[in-house]
Write a protein that holds these residues in place. Structure first.
Motif, PDB file in Angstrom:
ATOM      1  N   GLY A  27     -13.799  84.916 133.762  1.00 24.31           N
ATOM      2  CA  GLY A  27     -14.912  85.793 133.439  1.00 24.31           C
ATOM      3  C   GLY A  27     -15.029  86.996 134.346  1.00 24.31           C
ATOM      4  N   SER A  30     -10.501  89.312 136.271  1.00 26.02           N
ATOM      5  CA  SER A  30      -9.644  89.426 135.097  1.00 26.02           C
ATOM      6  C   SER A  30      -8.447  90.301 135.441  1.00 26.02           C
ATOM      7  CB  SER A  30     -10.422  90.010 133.925  1.00 26.02           C
ATOM      8  OG  SER A  30     -11.061  91.204 134.294  1.00 26.02           O
ATOM      9  N   SER A  59      -9.885  80.599 121.732  1.00 18.97           N
ATOM     10  CA  SER A  59     -10.946  80.653 122.741  1.00 18.97           C
ATOM     11  C   SER A  59     -10.529  80.035 124.064  1.00 18.97           C
ATOM     12  CB  SER A  59     -12.253  80.038 122.221  1.00 18.97           C
ATOM     13  OG  SER A  59     -12.152  78.636 122.117  1.00 18.97           O
ATOM     14  N   CYS A  61      -8.635  82.058 126.142  1.00 19.02           N
ATOM     15  CA  CYS A  61      -8.780  83.295 126.906  1.00 19.02           C
ATOM     16  C   CYS A  61      -9.850  84.162 126.266  1.00 19.02           C
ATOM     17  CB  CYS A  61      -7.476  84.080 126.920  1.00 19.02           C
ATOM     18  SG  CYS A  61      -6.172  83.347 127.876  1.00 19.02           S
ATOM     19  N   GLY A  62     -10.282  85.126 127.023  1.00 19.69           N
ATOM     20  CA  GLY A  62     -11.184  86.142 126.515  1.00 19.69           C
ATOM     21  C   GLY A  62     -10.641  87.494 126.920  1.00 19.69           C
ATOM     22  N   ASN A  75     -11.427  81.223 129.661  1.00 17.09           N
ATOM     23  CA  ASN A  75     -12.742  80.758 129.245  1.00 17.09           C
ATOM     24  C   ASN A  75     -13.077  79.493 130.035  1.00 17.09           C
ATOM     25  OD1 ASN A  75     -15.045  80.003 127.944  1.00 17.09           O
ATOM     26  ND2 ASN A  75     -14.158  79.965 125.895  1.00 17.09           N
ATOM     27  N   LYS A  77     -15.404  77.449 129.689  1.00 19.12           N
ATOM     28  CA  LYS A  77     -15.844  76.342 128.837  1.00 19.12           C
ATOM     29  C   LYS A  77     -14.660  75.521 128.322  1.00 19.12           C
ATOM     30  CE  LYS A  77     -19.962  78.783 127.394  1.00 19.12           C
ATOM     31  NZ  LYS A  77     -20.649  79.468 126.294  1.00 19.12           N
ATOM     32  N   ARG A  78     -13.471  76.078 128.336  1.00 15.38           N
ATOM     33  CA  ARG A  78     -12.267  75.373 127.886  1.00 15.38           C
ATOM     34  C   ARG A  78     -11.388  74.953 129.060  1.00 15.38           C
ATOM     35  NH1 ARG A  78     -10.823  75.860 122.402  1.00 15.38           N
ATOM     36  NH2 ARG A  78      -9.397  74.236 123.082  1.00 15.38           N
TER      37      ARG A  78
END
Length: 99
Positions: A27, A30, A59, A61-62, A75, A77-78
């Motif tokens: 996040g 990067s 989801s 990567c972002g 990410n 959350k993953r």
């Protein structure tokens, strides 16, 4: 450009996820795509953006738009899936190290 092979896709995605994980890109931190392309074999450099976009769709990567281009991050959350991808190193298993 020809279609990427499944084995090359797996190797390349594992390498990119490891690079982002080693740089602690979750996040706030990067990396630009140019920095991710460094160290990748010349024949696979053209596929980096394709693989990164596939990781974004999954989801894992972002990506975010910045002044000099797109920056990619993992990410949080993953994290379980990310660690699973990183663990896959062929015959070496993390379970053997933890025992």
């Amino acid at each position: 450009m020809s279609k990427i092979k499944k084995s090359e896709y797996i190797k390349l995605s594992r390498t990119l996820v490891r690079k982002l994980y080693d740089e602690t890109c979750f996040g706030k931190g990067s990396l630009y795509i140019d920095n991710l392309k460094r160290g990748i074999p010349q024949e696979l450099v053209g596929y980096v953006e394709i693989v990164l976009n596939a990781l974004v769709k999954q989801s894992i990567c972002g990506k975010k738009r910045k002044e000099h281009g797109w920056k990619y991050f993992l990410n949080i959350k993953r994290l379980d899936k990310i660690r699973e991808i990183i663990k896959e190193k062929g015959s070496i298993s993390m379970l053997l190290v933890l025992l």
